[in-house]
Design a protein around this motif. Sequence first.
Motif, PDB file in Angstrom:
ATOM      1  N   LEU A 247       1.021  -0.594  -0.186  1.00 14.84           N
ATOM      2  CA  LEU A 247      -0.422  -0.426  -0.031  1.00 14.84           C
ATOM      3  C   LEU A 247       0.669   0.981  -0.178  1.00 14.84           C
ATOM      4  CD1 LEU A 247      -2.836   0.065   2.289  1.00 14.84           C
ATOM      5  CD2 LEU A 247      -3.359   0.120  -0.188  1.00 14.84           C
TER       6      LEU A 247
ATOM      7  N   PHE B 299      -7.433  -2.162  -4.704  1.00 12.06           N
ATOM      8  CA  PHE B 299      -9.421  -2.464  -5.283  1.00 12.06           C
ATOM      9  C   PHE B 299      -9.499  -2.705  -6.998  1.00 12.06           C
ATOM     10  CE2 PHE B 299      -9.764   1.139  -2.212  1.00 12.06           C
ATOM     11  CZ  PHE B 299      -9.711   1.210  -1.630  1.00 12.06           C
TER      12      PHE B 299
ATOM     13  N   ILE C 158      -6.472  -8.716   1.699  1.00 10.07           N
ATOM     14  CA  ILE C 158      -6.869  -8.596   2.092  1.00 10.07           C
ATOM     15  C   ILE C 158      -6.654  -7.405   2.551  1.00 10.07           C
ATOM     16  CG2 ILE C 158      -6.607  -8.945   4.435  1.00 10.07           C
ATOM     17  CD1 ILE C 158      -9.943  -9.449   4.525  1.00 10.07           C
ATOM     18  N   THR C 159      -5.264  -6.683   2.785  1.00  7.64           N
ATOM     19  CA  THR C 159      -4.910  -5.810   3.423  1.00  7.64           C
ATOM     20  C   THR C 159      -4.468  -4.601   2.348  1.00  7.64           C
ATOM     21  OG1 THR C 159      -3.921  -6.592   4.921  1.00  7.64           O
ATOM     22  CG2 THR C 159      -2.795  -4.275   5.116  1.00  7.64           C
TER      23      THR C 159
ATOM     24  N   ALA D 288      -5.446  -5.256  -1.135  1.00  5.98           N
ATOM     25  CA  ALA D 288      -5.837  -4.752  -2.370  1.00  5.98           C
ATOM     26  C   ALA D 288      -7.563  -4.924  -2.113  1.00  5.98           C
ATOM     27  CB  ALA D 288      -5.968  -6.250  -3.160  1.00  5.98           C
ATOM     28  N   GLY D 289      -8.334  -5.272  -1.164  1.00  9.18           N
ATOM     29  CA  GLY D 289      -9.629  -5.264  -1.296  1.00  9.18           C
ATOM     30  C   GLY D 289     -10.272  -6.831  -1.089  1.00  9.18           C
ATOM     31  N   SER D 290     -11.769  -6.405  -0.939  1.00 13.84           N
ATOM     32  CA  SER D 290     -12.554  -7.460  -1.165  1.00 13.84           C
ATOM     33  C   SER D 290     -13.508  -7.417  -1.534  1.00 13.84           C
ATOM     34  CB  SER D 290     -12.548  -8.469   0.260  1.00 13.84           C
ATOM     35  OG  SER D 290     -13.624  -9.300   0.131  1.00 13.84           O
ATOM     36  N   LEU D 291     -13.523  -7.605  -3.104  1.00 11.98           N
ATOM     37  CA  LEU D 291     -15.031  -7.275  -3.566  1.00 11.98           C
ATOM     38  C   LEU D 291     -15.045  -8.932  -5.182  1.00 11.98           C
ATOM     39  CD1 LEU D 291     -17.137  -5.616  -4.259  1.00 11.98           C
ATOM     40  CD2 LEU D 291     -15.648  -4.469  -6.504  1.00 11.98           C
TER      41      LEU D 291
ATOM     42  N   ARG E 191     -11.232 -10.199  -4.108  1.00 15.86           N
ATOM     43  CA  ARG E 191     -12.507 -11.765  -3.608  1.00 15.86           C
ATOM     44  C   ARG E 191     -12.032 -12.680  -3.867  1.00 15.86           C
ATOM     45  NH1 ARG E 191     -17.692 -10.951  -1.581  1.00 15.86           N
ATOM     46  NH2 ARG E 191     -16.857  -9.336  -0.778  1.00 15.86           N
TER      47      ARG E 191
END
Lengths: 281, 256
Positions: free
Chosen positions: A128, A150, A228-229, A231-234, A239
């Motif tokens: 990040l 993301f 998860i830290t 890229a996020g989760s979608l 995901r």
Amino acid sequence: MSPVGAPRAPEVPAARRAGRAPRTTGDLPRWVWLPAALGAALVVLPVVALLTRVDWSDLPALLMSESSRAALSLSLRTAAASTVLCVLLGVPMAFVLARSRFPGQALLRALVLLPLVLPPVVGGIALLATFGRRGLLGSSLEVLGVQVAFSTTAVVLAQTFVALPFLVISLEGSLRTAGHRYETVAATLGARPSTVLRRVSLPLVLPGLASGAVLAFARALGEFGATITFAGSLQGVTRTLPLEIYLQRETDPDAAVALSLLLVVVAVLVIVLVRGREGRS
Amino acid sequence: MKRLATVAAAAALLLPLAACGNDDAVDPRADVDSTLVVYAAASLKGTFTELAKEFEATNDGVTVQLSFGGSSDLVSQISEGAPADVFASADEKNMDTLVGDDLVSGDPEDFASNTLVIVTPPDNPGDVTSLDDLADPDLDVVVCAPQVPCGSAAQKLATAAGVTLAPDSEEQSVTDVLTKVTSGEADAGLVYVTDAKGAGDDVRTVEVPQASEVVNTYPIAVLADAKQPGLARDWVELVTGAQGQKVLRAAGFARP
């Protein structure tokens, strides 16, 4: 990588002098079996326990749900992309580490292998700080219209970050074991460095490269903390299967167990692939 | 290389051991120095930490051990036999799970409520002014996943306002949403009023008119397997009483 299974110098004469029959288990003291068995139980028992929680009748439905299929397909695609990246970047790294000498090489090797010992969540924070919108490179990338956070690209970056050392270590070991001899001969026969690399060195370490790539793929497939830290989760975008398992656990433990089983099966396949290769070579 | 691997393996083995040390800190001589174990939703961290200090000050020889986490995580730990005396949940659904499994002694009491609010980075790079902006696919919007309490609240809020959210990420917990916003990765996120208040100047808040229609109620209960049922009841009284309510109100919680 290390020749564990290589035959050792026979110590039979000593045993014969003492008038004992040679033991088939070698010189292993018997007490070693107890902690070894405990260790094996510690690893195997939880997997068995997981199997007991699988809801076999609903398994197909749980695995074929839309979110499961999206997570599996995303995981396979990103892990494959990371493995390709690992090969493209890791093979040259392994050659530089194994076949050249320069000041600070030991330090560089330690740094490059850092993701092996670093908690993945720390890797995620570091990524990040690099590729995030306000990160070291992120702000310049944003000017170019590229946004990493993301996106599926972020997943691939996170997976490559954690998987690369596996390939480098594995290949570097193979290169050291293979030695320089054939390369030296090829060079004295007039082959240029690129030709030696392509025609001699690479074919020699191909099995090591293959098992390194399989290990890297497995590590990428299991990546959780950095993803998860960073890229996020979608669903369908970031995901991956481990993230889906973690999320499903909140509401549907049966689905989480079913997906866990899927990852266990993949892990076993990977081990069989790597071990099979090592056994033959 | 081999040596590095050995050191790494040794370190990996030792780390969990060091962590185990904390669990053993529970004093077996419970009648001399009592320990009250409180399991509470992550959003209660600030308020319960403050209340624990007051509880220890008024109850001589008592130590309050706080464990914070996602409500559903805590419920599964309690169901698997974690040694907790009190549980405070961020929603009624998770408390109902425990009640259904006969793991609660008596009836749970509602002690606080929380509503959602939009947060943006202080400079508001996405120029977010209302919930409608969270439907803009060009903005980086982060919410909780529908599977966790803050996410189901976010969905209800969107429905109440007639907005279809376009999230770029559905996070596991409300704190994950908040960090994505405070770090500037996201243009906007939906968090609880109390989280926004706790973040202070690191975020800008944008009120949502329909937020009052989607209220998360926080219940607290003494657990059936509590080792310190008396102290546990005292704790519930502190939280639901005037002193506890004052602390909760100051942190932005509303009455249940």
